[in-house]
Design an enzyme around this catalytic site. Structure first.
Site, PDB file in Angstrom:
ATOM      1  N   ASP A 268      44.346  67.746  36.704  1.00 54.51           N
ATOM      2  CA  ASP A 268      43.232  67.947  35.780  1.00 54.51           C
ATOM      3  C   ASP A 268      42.065  68.699  36.424  1.00 54.51           C
ATOM      4  O   ASP A 268      41.695  68.418  37.563  1.00 54.51           O
ATOM      5  CB  ASP A 268      42.751  66.555  35.326  1.00 54.51           C
ATOM      6  CG  ASP A 268      41.612  66.630  34.324  1.00 54.51           C
ATOM      7  OD1 ASP A 268      41.859  67.088  33.194  1.00 54.51           O
ATOM      8  OD2 ASP A 268      40.486  66.238  34.675  1.00 54.51           O
ATOM      9  N   GLU A 310      45.670  72.440  35.182  1.00 53.65           N
ATOM     10  CA  GLU A 310      44.766  72.634  34.065  1.00 53.65           C
ATOM     11  C   GLU A 310      43.560  73.436  34.525  1.00 53.65           C
ATOM     12  O   GLU A 310      42.668  72.926  35.187  1.00 53.65           O
ATOM     13  CB  GLU A 310      44.291  71.295  33.493  1.00 53.65           C
ATOM     14  CG  GLU A 310      43.591  71.471  32.153  1.00 53.65           C
ATOM     15  CD  GLU A 310      42.153  70.975  32.098  1.00 53.65           C
ATOM     16  OE1 GLU A 310      41.529  71.124  31.039  1.00 53.65           O
ATOM     17  OE2 GLU A 310      41.624  70.469  33.097  1.00 53.65           O
TER      18      GLU A 310
HETATM   19  C1  GLC Z   1      37.696  71.530  31.156  1.00 56.43           C
HETATM   20  C2  GLC Z   1      37.368  72.961  30.889  1.00 56.43           C
HETATM   21  C3  GLC Z   1      36.396  73.138  29.786  1.00 56.43           C
HETATM   22  C4  GLC Z   1      36.663  72.086  28.770  1.00 56.43           C
HETATM   23  C5  GLC Z   1      36.256  70.779  29.361  1.00 56.43           C
HETATM   24  C6  GLC Z   1      36.555  69.569  28.563  1.00 56.43           C
HETATM   25  O1  GLC Z   1      38.042  71.343  32.467  1.00 56.43           O
HETATM   26  O2  GLC Z   1      37.069  73.737  31.989  1.00 56.43           O
HETATM   27  O3  GLC Z   1      36.541  74.394  29.220  1.00 56.43           O
HETATM   28  O4  GLC Z   1      35.964  72.356  27.614  1.00 56.43           O
HETATM   29  O5  GLC Z   1      36.806  70.599  30.638  1.00 56.43           O
HETATM   30  O6  GLC Z   1      36.541  69.718  27.215  1.00 56.43           O
HETATM   31  C1  GLC Z   2      39.900  68.104  31.575  1.00 59.74           C
HETATM   32  C2  GLC Z   2      40.339  67.275  30.402  1.00 59.74           C
HETATM   33  C3  GLC Z   2      39.151  66.898  29.591  1.00 59.74           C
HETATM   34  C4  GLC Z   2      38.202  66.146  30.470  1.00 59.74           C
HETATM   35  C5  GLC Z   2      37.880  66.909  31.750  1.00 59.74           C
HETATM   36  C6  GLC Z   2      37.231  66.027  32.760  1.00 59.74           C
HETATM   37  O1  GLC Z   2      39.388  69.298  31.189  1.00 59.74           O
HETATM   38  O2  GLC Z   2      41.293  67.965  29.645  1.00 59.74           O
HETATM   39  O3  GLC Z   2      39.502  66.162  28.471  1.00 59.74           O
HETATM   40  O4  GLC Z   2      37.011  65.932  29.771  1.00 59.74           O
HETATM   41  O5  GLC Z   2      39.030  67.396  32.384  1.00 59.74           O
HETATM   42  O6  GLC Z   2      38.163  65.151  33.342  1.00 59.74           O
END
Ligand code: GLC
Ligand code: GLC
Length: 628
Positions: A268, A310
Site C-alpha cells: 500500500d 499501489e
Molecule cells: C493514495 C493515493 C491517492 C489516493 C489516496 C487515498 O495512496 O496516492 O491518490 O487518493 O491515497 O484515497
Molecule cells: C492507499 C489506500 C487508501 C488509504 C491510503 C493510506 O492509498 O488505497 O485507501 O487511504 O493508502 O493507507
C-alpha cells in the site's frame, strides 16, 4: 548413505538465495551499506529468510515449485479479480466460505480481501491504519478463519490478495506506543522531530493527500514533545525506511502472511516510503531499491508470492513500479493501471478518445517483463484526475480546464451530465477536486433510474459492460470492485456514521445486496443484466489466449474519435479491441481492421461473426468488440 529428509529442502533454500542474491544485496548495500550495523543487519535478514522458509507449510512449498514451473500464472487470461471489504461482502471471514460459489459463478480466480489485519479502534481509514500485522481484525474472525479461507480459495484455484501497509502503522501499533513513551529504538522506526523547523522545510515541497480532514504532513504531540510525520491521517505514522530495522520487521511480516497462504501482497501507498528534502517525497529512487529488495525476499522464501504495488501516480512515475531500467523484471509483478482508469472516465465524459489514445500510446511500453497491470474501472478509493498539462495540450485541451470539467461532470453538476458522484478532498489551494462514486452511479444508472428514464438506464448498463470488457482485454488482471458486477449505486448511509461521514469514499463502498444477487440469472433488471454481461466477459476472456498478459498491446487509431482501438499482437494472430465511447452509432472501415490483422472478422467476445455494411464495421452505442 541416505540424506536426512530435510536436505533437499535446505538445498532449495540455498539455491533460491543464490538465485536472488544479486537482486537483493546490492540494493541493501546501496540503502544501508554505509551504516556500521549493516553487516549485522544482513546476517539477521538471512536468518529471518531461512526461518520463514523453515516455517513454510509443505503445500505452499509445493505451490512455490508449481509457480517456478509456470511463472506466467498471474498473466494468464483465466485470471480475474474481485475486491471487497469482508464485513460488507460476507459479514465475517467464515461468511466468505458460503459465498465462494457466487465468486466462481462470476468467473473470479483472484480475491482481494480489503484490509483484514487488526486495525486501530474507531476510524481506521478502512483498515489501512494497522495496529497489529500478525492478528486478524477480530470483527472478521481469527487467524484460523483466515487460514480456512485461504485453503478454501486455493482448493478452488483462486488466489488470495491482502494488503500490507508499509508506509505507516497506526499510532496504536506497539512500535508507535513505545516510541511515544520515549524509547529511542522505536522512535527511530518513525520520523520524529524535536522542533517544527525541519517539518516546515519539508512542507514547502510536499503535497497533501487528505487536505480536508488531515491537512499537512506532520502532527505535533505535546505529550511527548515531537512532531511526527503523518502523510495520511493523524493516526497513520509514517515508517522510517532509512532504518534497516524497519526493513527487517516488514520482511518478517511478509513471510508470516505468505506462510498463511497469501498469494498476492498488495503493498500500500509505496510511493511515499522514502523522504528527501526539497522533493515531493514520492517515488524517490530508494523506493524502487526497497521494493526490489522486498521482492527478492519473497522470491527466496515464498516464491509463489507476487507483489502488487499501489502507486496512484502519473504514467511516467508509475511504470518504474513494474520494474524499469536496472529494476526491469525485478520489482512489482502488478501495479494499478491508474491511467487506463482515468482515461476511461475522461473519454466517457467527452465522448472523444483522442486524449486516451494519446496517453496510452505515448507513455506505455507494449510489454513488460515478469509483470502486468492490475486493470480496473473503480476501486475503494477516489478518482484523481491524473492528466498532465502536457498531455492535455497535445490534443488541444487545457489541463486545468479539463480536470475541472471532469470533476464537475462526475460530481453531476455539469449541465447534461449523466453521472452522480461526490467530491473528495477538494483543495482550493491547488484547484484539485477528486471524485467518489460507484461505477453504476458515475456511469449514469442512479440518475436515469430515479428519473424513470429507460433509455438512460440502458445506456448506463452498456457503459458498465463496455468498461468491464475494456479492462478484461487490455492486458493484466481485471479487478472487479464488489457490487460493480450488479451495478450497485451510491450508498449514502455513510453520512450518518460518525467514523465515515468525513470521507466520501464510503459512498462507493456499499454493502452487498444478496437479495439482488439471487436474481442474477433470471432477472431482467440492470443488476441481472450487468451480472450476466460481466460473467460472459470473464468467461470469454478466459477462452481467448490473445489476452494473455505477456501479449504485446499497441494502441491503434481508426480515424473515428468516438472509438478507442488497440491491438493485442499474439503469435497466433492479432486481436483488435474496439470500444465505442459514445451513445451514438459509430463505424470503422473493415479494410482498416483487416490491415491491422483482424482477418476472420470474428468477435471473440460475443463469439460471433461481425457483420459489415458497405465496407464498414458498425458499432452500436458503447459497443465492445474483440475482433480476431
Ligand atoms: C493514495 C493515493 C491517492 C489516493 C489516496 C487515498 O495512496 O496516492 O491518490 O487518493 O491515497 O484515497
Ligand atoms: C492507499 C489506500 C487508501 C488509504 C491510503 C493510506 O492509498 O488505497 O485507501 O487511504 O493508502 O493507507
Amino acid at each position: 548413505m541416505a540424506r536426512p529428509p530435510s536436505a533437499p529442502d535446505d538445498d532449495l533454500f540455498e539455491l533460491r538465495l543464490a538465485r536472488s542474491a544479486p537482486d537483493l544485496f546490492p540494493m541493501l548495500e546501496a540503502l544501508y551499506g554505509a551504516r556500521p550495523d549493516y553487516p549485522a543487519f544482513r546476517e539477521r535478514l538471512v536468518k529471518a529468510l531461512r526461518k520463514g522458509w523453515a516455517d513454510r507449510p509443505a503445500d505452499l512449498k509445493r505451490l512455490d515449485l508449481i509457480r517456478d514451473l509456470e511463472p506466467d500464472w498471474f498473466q494468464r487470461p483465466g485470471m480475474a479479480g474481485y475486491v471487497f471489504y469482508i464485513d460488507r461482502f460476507a459479514g465475517t471471514l467464515k461468511g466468505i466460505l458460503g459465498r465462494l460459489d457466487y465468486l466462481e459463478d462470476l468467473g473470479v480466480t483472484y480475491v482481494h480481501l480489503m484490509p483484514c489485519l487488526k486495525p486501530r479502534p474507531g476510524d481506521s481509514d478502512g483498515g489501512y491504519s494497522v495496529m497489529d500485522y500478525r492478528q486478524i481484525n477480530p470483527a472478521y474472525g481469527t487467524m484460523a478463519d483466515f487460514e480456512a479461507v485461504s485453503a478454501a480459495l486455493r482448493a478452488r484455484g483462486m488466489s488470495l490478495c491482502v494488503d500490507l501497509v508499509l508506509n505507516h502503522t497506526a499510532k496504536e501499533h506497539a512500535w508507535a506506543r513505545k516510541a511515544a513513551k520515549g524509547d529511542p529504538k522505536y522512535q527511530d522506526y518513525y520520523l520524529m522531530f524535536d522542533t517544527p523547523d525541519l517539518p516546515r522545510q519539508y512542507e514547502r515541497t510536499l503535497v497533501e493527500v487528505f487536505p480536508d480532514n488531515a491537512p499537512g504532513n506532520f502532527t505535533h504531540y505535546p505529550e511527548f514533545g515531537k512532531w511526527v510525520w503523518t502523510t495520511f491521517n493523524e493516526h497513520q505514522w509514517d515508517l522510517n525506511w532509512a532504518n534497516p530495522a524497519v526493513f527487517l520487521e516488514i520482511v518478517e511480516v511478509m513471510l508470516f502472511l505468505a506462510n498463511k497462504g497469501v498469494d498476492v501482497l498488495r503493498l500500500d501507498a509505496v510511493a511515499f516510503m522514502w523522504k528527501r528534502m526539497g522533493t515531493r517525497c514520492q517515488s524517490e529512487p530508494e523506493v524502487h531499491m526497497i521494493l526490489q529488495a522486498l521482492r527478492a525476499c519473497s522470491r527466496i522464501a515464498s516464491a509463489a508470492v507476487i507483489h502488487l504495488e499501489e502507486a496512484i501516480v502519473a504514467p511516467a512515475e508509475m511504470l518504474p513500479y513494474l520494474g524499469r531500467g536496472r529494476h526491469d523484471g525485478k520489482e512489482g509483478n502488478l501495479a494499478y493501471h491508474n491511467s487506463l482508469m482515468v482515461q476511461f472516465w475522461s473519454a466517457l465524459a467527452t465522448r472523444d478518445t483522442r486524449l486516451m489514445t494519446h496517453v496510452l500510446a505515448t507513455h506505455f511500453p507494449d510489454r513488460l517483463t515478469n509483470a502486468t497491470y492490475a486493470t480496473y474501472i473503480r476501486c475503494h478509493d477516489d478518482i484523481g484526475w491524473a492528466v498532465t498539462d502536457e498531455d492535455a495540450a497535445a490534443v488541444g485541451l487545457s489541463g486545468q480546464a479539463h480536470r475541472a470539467f471532469l470533476s464537475d461532470f462526475y460530481e453531476g453538476s455539469f449541465p447534461g451530465s449523466f453521472a452522480q458522484g461526490a467530491l473528495f478532498q477538494a483543495n482550493p489551494a491547488t484547484g484539485d477536486k477528486r471524485i467518489s462514486g460507484s461505477f453504476a452511479s458515475l456511469a449514469g444508472l442512479e440518475r436515469a433510474g430515479s428519473a424513470g428514464d429507460a433509455a438512460g438506464v440502458e445506456m448506463a448498463v452498456q457503459r458498465i459492460l463496455m468498461g468491464h470488457a475494456l479492462i478484461a482485454a487490455w492486458g493484466g488482471i481485471p479487478l472487479i470492485y464488489m457490487g460493480d458486477e450488479l451495478a450497485l449505486t451510491n450508498d449514502y448511509s455513510y453520512q450518518s456514521d460518525p467514523h465515515h461521514a468525513h470521507d466520501s469514499r464510503w459512498v462507493h463502498r456499499p454493502r452487498m445486496n444478496w437479495a439482488l444477487a439471487e436474481t442474477r440469472h433470471t432477472g431482467d433488471t440492470p443488476a441481472a443484466r450487468v451480472f450476466r454481461g460481466t460473467r460472459q466477459i470473464l468467461a470469454r476472456r478466459a477462452a481467448t489466449p490473445a489476452l494473455h498478459g505477456a501479449v504485446p498491446v499497441r494502441v491503434a487509431t481508426c480515424g473515428n474519435h468516438g472509438v478507442f482501438a488497440f491491438q493485442r499482437l499474439a503469435p497466433t494472430g492479432t486481436l483488435l479491441g474496439l470500444f465505442n465511447f459514445t451513445e451514438g452509432w459509430q463505424q470503422v472501415p473493415e479494410a482498416w481492421a483487416r490491415s491491422l490483422g483482424a482477418q476472420a472478422m470474428h468477435d471473440a467476445l460475443s463469439d460471433q461473426r461481425v457483420e459489415t455494411h458497405h465496407g464498414q464495421i458498425v458499432l452500436p452505442p458503447y459497443a465492445r468488440v474483440w475482433l480476431t
